[in-house]
Design a protein around this motif. Structure first.
Motif, mmCIF file in Angstrom:
data_model
loop_
_atom_site.group_PDB
_atom_site.id
_atom_site.type_symbol
_atom_site.label_atom_id
_atom_site.label_comp_id
_atom_site.label_asym_id
_atom_site.label_seq_id
_atom_site.Cartn_x
_atom_site.Cartn_y
_atom_site.Cartn_z
ATOM 1 N N MET A 640 -18.164 2.688 8.482
ATOM 2 C CA MET A 640 -16.773 2.777 8.032
ATOM 3 C C MET A 640 -16.545 1.731 6.943
ATOM 4 S SD MET A 640 -15.087 2.904 11.843
ATOM 5 C CE MET A 640 -13.403 2.914 11.212
ATOM 6 N N VAL A 641 -15.842 2.120 5.886
ATOM 7 C CA VAL A 641 -15.467 1.185 4.830
ATOM 8 C C VAL A 641 -14.049 0.713 5.122
ATOM 9 C CG1 VAL A 641 -15.131 0.840 2.361
ATOM 10 C CG2 VAL A 641 -16.933 2.366 3.175
ATOM 11 N N MET A 642 -13.924 -0.589 5.411
ATOM 12 C CA MET A 642 -12.619 -1.152 5.743
ATOM 13 C C MET A 642 -12.398 -2.420 4.927
ATOM 14 S SD MET A 642 -12.708 -0.626 9.898
ATOM 15 C CE MET A 642 -10.994 -1.135 10.098
ATOM 16 N N GLY A 643 -11.167 -2.869 4.872
ATOM 17 C CA GLY A 643 -10.826 -4.052 4.085
ATOM 18 C C GLY A 643 -11.188 -5.337 4.799
ATOM 19 N N ASP A 644 -10.487 -6.424 4.394
ATOM 20 C CA ASP A 644 -10.629 -7.727 5.030
ATOM 21 C C ASP A 644 -12.035 -8.297 4.874
ATOM 22 O OD1 ASP A 644 -9.779 -9.967 6.369
ATOM 23 O OD2 ASP A 644 -10.187 -9.143 8.361
ATOM 24 N N ALA A 645 -12.478 -8.376 3.614
ATOM 25 C CA ALA A 645 -13.783 -8.984 3.358
ATOM 26 C C ALA A 645 -13.738 -10.498 3.405
ATOM 27 C CB ALA A 645 -14.310 -8.533 1.996
ATOM 28 N N GLY A 646 -12.547 -11.075 3.409
ATOM 29 C CA GLY A 646 -12.418 -12.528 3.435
ATOM 30 C C GLY A 646 -11.674 -13.029 2.221
ATOM 31 N N GLU A 647 -11.050 -14.202 2.376
ATOM 32 C CA GLU A 647 -10.229 -14.733 1.287
ATOM 33 C C GLU A 647 -11.053 -15.158 0.080
ATOM 34 O OE1 GLU A 647 -9.969 -19.294 3.080
ATOM 35 O OE2 GLU A 647 -8.214 -17.974 3.135
ATOM 36 N N GLN A 648 -12.370 -15.234 0.225
ATOM 37 C CA GLN A 648 -13.222 -15.574 -0.914
ATOM 38 C C GLN A 648 -13.388 -14.387 -1.860
ATOM 39 O OE1 GLN A 648 -14.458 -15.515 2.245
ATOM 40 N NE2 GLN A 648 -14.217 -17.668 2.890
ATOM 41 N N PHE A 649 -13.031 -13.184 -1.419
ATOM 42 C CA PHE A 649 -13.220 -11.973 -2.207
ATOM 43 C C PHE A 649 -11.895 -11.499 -2.789
ATOM 44 C CE2 PHE A 649 -16.997 -12.068 0.331
ATOM 45 C CZ PHE A 649 -17.971 -11.399 -0.396
ATOM 46 N N HIS A 650 -11.983 -10.771 -3.886
ATOM 47 C CA HIS A 650 -10.810 -10.159 -4.516
ATOM 48 C C HIS A 650 -10.257 -9.091 -3.565
ATOM 49 C CE1 HIS A 650 -8.209 -8.210 -7.354
ATOM 50 N NE2 HIS A 650 -8.574 -9.030 -8.323
ATOM 51 N N PRO A 651 -8.987 -9.170 -3.171
ATOM 52 C CA PRO A 651 -8.475 -8.244 -2.147
ATOM 53 C C PRO A 651 -8.466 -6.787 -2.572
ATOM 54 C CG PRO A 651 -6.697 -9.531 -3.131
ATOM 55 C CD PRO A 651 -7.978 -10.137 -3.620
ATOM 56 N N GLY A 652 -8.382 -6.493 -3.851
ATOM 57 C CA GLY A 652 -8.362 -5.105 -4.301
ATOM 58 C C GLY A 652 -9.714 -4.581 -4.711
ATOM 59 N N GLN A 653 -10.753 -5.440 -4.669
ATOM 60 C CA GLN A 653 -12.068 -5.026 -5.132
ATOM 61 C C GLN A 653 -13.151 -5.457 -4.150
ATOM 62 O OE1 GLN A 653 -12.726 -6.245 -9.243
ATOM 63 N NE2 GLN A 653 -10.527 -6.229 -9.622
ATOM 64 N N SER A 654 -12.864 -5.341 -2.864
ATOM 65 C CA SER A 654 -13.833 -5.746 -1.855
ATOM 66 C C SER A 654 -13.554 -4.985 -0.572
ATOM 67 C CB SER A 654 -13.751 -7.256 -1.593
ATOM 68 O OG SER A 654 -12.474 -7.606 -1.072
ATOM 69 N N ALA A 655 -14.523 -4.989 0.329
ATOM 70 C CA ALA A 655 -14.378 -4.298 1.611
ATOM 71 C C ALA A 655 -15.478 -4.761 2.539
ATOM 72 C CB ALA A 655 -14.444 -2.784 1.407
ATOM 73 N N THR A 656 -15.414 -4.255 3.757
ATOM 74 C CA THR A 656 -16.463 -4.486 4.735
ATOM 75 C C THR A 656 -17.060 -3.148 5.144
ATOM 76 O OG1 THR A 656 -14.892 -4.391 6.565
ATOM 77 C CG2 THR A 656 -15.385 -6.572 5.660
ATOM 78 N N LEU A 657 -18.291 -3.181 5.603
ATOM 79 C CA LEU A 657 -18.967 -2.011 6.162
ATOM 80 C C LEU A 657 -19.116 -2.256 7.653
ATOM 81 C CD1 LEU A 657 -21.684 -1.465 3.418
ATOM 82 C CD2 LEU A 657 -19.733 0.010 3.879
ATOM 83 N N ARG A 658 -18.553 -1.347 8.449
ATOM 84 C CA ARG A 658 -18.509 -1.577 9.885
ATOM 85 C C ARG A 658 -19.082 -0.389 10.640
ATOM 86 N NH1 ARG A 658 -13.076 -5.068 11.063
ATOM 87 N NH2 ARG A 658 -12.816 -5.953 8.967
#
Length: 805
Positions: A640-658
């Motif tokens: 699943m591609v979801m948000g919340d990659a961390g504050e070190q990442f650009h919020p509109g250009q990052s994601a997590t793989l879960r």
């Protein structure tokens, strides 16, 4: 440690070349890190004679010299030195020569309208000392026209890495002893004569800290002249070792340290009051050291003090107040033995490093106190004059030497090389081991070996074997394969090791370059990536820039990318597999295996077809993450591609793989501008961090069993679908829903078009999918295809998608 060949030959009678000395040093375990040839720096400088000296027509402080360089064609040189005069001989730098002190290349030029063909040089300009009041004056018999490097007998300088277990070789004499034992020449030790005092020592000397300072020796020399410089030979040797000549007495103490590995100190007697005592510091006491910094002490530290207060951080650095100057006439010489462990603790607490600390905390020769004091006294009296007092000896250094029973046959059994007993005996005696009576019994020879007090590294007979084999030559030890057990070898790599090896190959094959960075980070960099979790902060870091254990692989890679960019690299594609460090339950260490990737700079360079250079974006990071996860055996199709990659990442250009809502396998995307600013990196930069411990292991063969490939008998069928979906719906969610509509028939689904604009309702976007269906034993019928299509539309509808008309 640096020393010149000329200095080495003071202790070693040899005709060996520079190359032979370097090879021998490497062979016996003293790695040569570099060889500096000062003669190369003095290329272009010649012995010259000033024929005439006339006042410059347009400058009061300049003279126009006519200088003979030996070729019969005098050169005109403009010079501002006050001692320049006709008849003197000096050193001329010809056009094209580079001044060692400042790197300036000499050229023919006009100075105040008068042509000048080079420069008459001072001692400081040629880095031969600190004198710069005038140009160098050579003896009258100096041969005009000769290369100054050849005339000056400039000696090559060795830079040798001395391992921490060999403090006895942190002086040139120790190096010479080892080389002589290796057969490179004859060792010529300095054997000073005892200097009887002319009067009782006028100041009380004692040690009140027998644990930290077991022995404290000293004497006074009065009537010295410290305004005279140290002799040229001493300055030359100190400069070769990287020391700046200061004054005769200070230079003598530095010379003793570098020549014999024995730090010592000289105090201005006029600046002392009362007894000079080695004692424990009082909590809160302060001292201004010779580096002009003030240090606050505690009662675990040994100091040298008088009635007025602390003058010296014992064994580490002297104090500013009591140091000798050019006007000093009476000096107190101090030479002591300090406990190595205490020196190390004090140095780490104060964050204070020095040449003295480096030697004392490794262990100096406790038997060298009287000899060291005699050598210093002799040099001071020879150079500065004065008369010496009697020696005061407070306390006593360790004096009980270790005795070992050594069997020569151990060299064969432990070292794997046959060396004749006579040769073993020669080597040990050349290294100053005392061989007592031989014991012969049970068919074996046994020697009684007394270890020199300076050899703190010798703890047992295996160390004696190492000494014999080291001097004999490690290259003479034959390479012998270990015996191999019969049968098929069992795999030794754990599943985790096998996974890391596979990922390392996959990352390199994809065009990434492996980096190996420190596990330690500067505290601000570690805090930036800590996400609020408590960090592991070291009490005794290598340096302030390596204080915190890394909570992420990305800071080290980001710093590596910055170093590459600062050196002109247009792109950086880096990866690293390592451990992140966290505080577990109860304060226990928790290490997590992780793969980090940094993509920075240009993805493709600029060109006539593309125009501007293309940079990496979040999709490049996603592609790298999916490729590496697939190589790791992760179920990429179920992620699943979801948000919340961390504050070190650009919020509109990052994601997590879960894998499920909570199990994060990776995070990827563009780094936040604030992160790039904190690390002083020009963006954009994208990154990937894969949590290897979160990837579910497969059963069988360490998780890498692969079923045999069986191609389908029937051709696959593709159908295209175009859906209107809410603008905020992630495309990955739509893909997952479509793939799961009929898991038996649908084997793949991919996006091939995204459209927004005319014909698409506001708040919507059009996504076109290609769905691949694979028949099994028989081809699909039209009804079966329609049924599968209906399932696809229904699954998409659950995500808010609507089939376009």
């Amino acid at each position: 440690m640096k020393f010149s060949l000329e200095w080495l030959k003071y202790f070693l009678e040899t005709d060996a070349s520079v190359e032979d000395v370097a090879a021998a040093l490497n062979q016996i375990g003293h790695e040569v890190e570099g060889i500096d040839g000062p003669a190369e720096r003095l290329d272009g400088f010649r012995v010259a004679e000033v024929l005439t000296a006339a006042k410059h027509p347009d400058a009061d402080k300049l003279q126009v010299l006519s200088v003979d360089t030996g070729d019969g064609n005098p050169l005109q040189v403009v010079c501002g030195a006050p001692n320049a005069r006709a008849g003197m001989k000096g050193v001329l730098g010809l056009p094209g020569a580079v001044v060692p002190a400042n790197g300036m290349e000499l050229r023919k030029s006009a100075i105040r309208g008068v042509e000048s063909n080079g420069m008459m040089c001072s001692v400081r300009e040629l880095e031969l000392g600190e004198e710069h009041d005038g140009i160098i004056e050579l003896p009258a018999d100096a041969p005009v026209g000769q290369s100054f490097a050849e005339y000056h007998d400039t000696s090559p300088v060795f830079d040798v890495a001395i391992t921490p277990d060999r403090p006895d070789c942190m002086g040139v004499q120790g190096i010479a002893r080892d080389l002589a034992a290796a057969g490179l020449g004859t060792f010529t030790p300095v054997e000073p004569s005892e200097i009887a005092g002319d009067f009782p020592c006028p100041i009380e000397i004692r040690t009140d800290d027998a644990e930290g300072c077991p022995a404290f020796y000293g004497r006074v020399i009065r009537g010295v002249d410290n305004s005279v410089p140290a002799p040229e030979w001493m300055q030359r040797r100190l400069i070769a070792a990287g020391q700046r000549p200061i004054s005769a007495i200070v230079d003598i103490t530095n010379y003793l340290m570098l020549a014999f590995g024995r730090p010592a100190h000289a105090y201005d007697l006029a600046k002392l009051s009362g007894a000079v005592v080695a004692r424990r510091a009082k909590n809160g006491e302060q001292v201004e050291a010779l580096n002009e910094k003030i240090y606050t002490l505690d009662d675990s530290m040994t100091v040298i003090a008088d009635d007025a207060g602390v003058h010296d951080i014992a064994g580490i650095m002297g104090g500013q107040h009591s140091g000798v100057t050019e006007t000093t006439t009476d000096v107190l010489l101090e030479i002591a033995y300090f406990d190595p462990a205490s020196i190390g603790v004090t140095g780490r607490k104060l964050g204070l490093a020095s040449d003295a600390r480096t030697r004392f905390e490794r262990g100096v020769d406790p038997a060298f106190l009287d000899d060291g004091l005699a050598i210093m006294t002799s040099l001071i009296q020879r150079i500065c004059g004065g008369e010496a007092s009697e020696v005061v000896r407070a306390g006593s250094p360790p004096s009980e030497a270790m005795t070992l029973h050594f069997e020569p046959d151990l060299v064969r059994r432990l070292g794997g090389v046959d060396i004749a007993e006579d040769e073993q005996l020669r080597i040990l005696q050349a290294l100053d081991f005392d061989i007592g009576h031989k014991q012969i019994g049970d068919g074996a020879t046994r020697w009684q070996v007394t270890v020199p007090l300076r050899r703190h590294d010798i703890e047992g007979t295996a160390d004696l074997v190492e000494e014999v084999v080291r001097i004999h030559g490690l290259d003479k030890v034959a390479s012998v394969a270990l015996p191999r057990a019969e049968g098929v070898a069992r795999p030794t790599a754990t599943p985790q090791q096998a996974l890391e090896r596979k990922l390392r190959r996959a990352a390199a094959a994809s065009g990434l370059n492996e980096a190996v960075t420190w596990s330690f980070l500067p505290l601000p960099d570690a805090e930036h990536f800590s996400d609020g979790a408590p960090l592991w902060v070291l009490d005794n870091p290598i340096s302030e820039d390596m204080k915190a254990m890394r909570p992420s692989m990305l800071p080290g890679l980001l710093l590596a990318a910055k170093r590459n960019a600062d050196r002109g690299a247009s792109t950086a594609r880096l990866f690293e597999i390592g451990r992140r460090y966290f505080r577990g339950e109860g304060g226990a260490s928790d290490e997590k295996p992780t793969l980090g990737v940094i993509l920075a700079g240009e993805k493709t360079p600029r060109g006539w077809a593309t125009g501007k250079a293309a940079h990496f974006d979040a999709f490049d990071a996603k592609s790298a993450a999916l490729e590496l996860l697939e190589a790791a055996g992760a179920p990429v199709g179920n992620l699943m591609v979801m948000g919340d990659a961390g504050e070190q990442f650009h919020p509109g250009q990052s994601a997590t793989l879960r894998l499920g809502p909570k199990n994060v396998l990776a995070r990827f995307g563009a780094l936040h501008p604030a992160t790039l600013k904190a690390f002083d990196v020009d963006g954009p930069v994208v990154a990937v961090e894969i949590l290897l411990d979160a990837i579910p292991a497969k059963k069988g063969n360490g998780g890498f069993a692969r079923a045999p490939y069986a191609p389908p008998a029937l051709q696959a069928v593709t159908r295209d679908f175009a859906f209107l979906v809410p603008f905020g719906l992630p495309a990955g969610e739509l893909l997952r829903a479509v793939r799961g509509a009929d898991k038996k028939a649908i084997i793949d689904a991919r996006i091939f078009d995204l459209f927004e604009g005319q014909g698409v309702p506001e708040g919507k976007k059009s996504i076109a999918l290609e769905v691949t269906m694979q028949p099994g034993e028989k081809s699909f019928t039209d009804d079966e295809l329609k049924a599968i299509s209906d399932k696809v539309v229904a699954a998409a509808a659950k995500q808010g998608a609507e089939l376009r008309g």
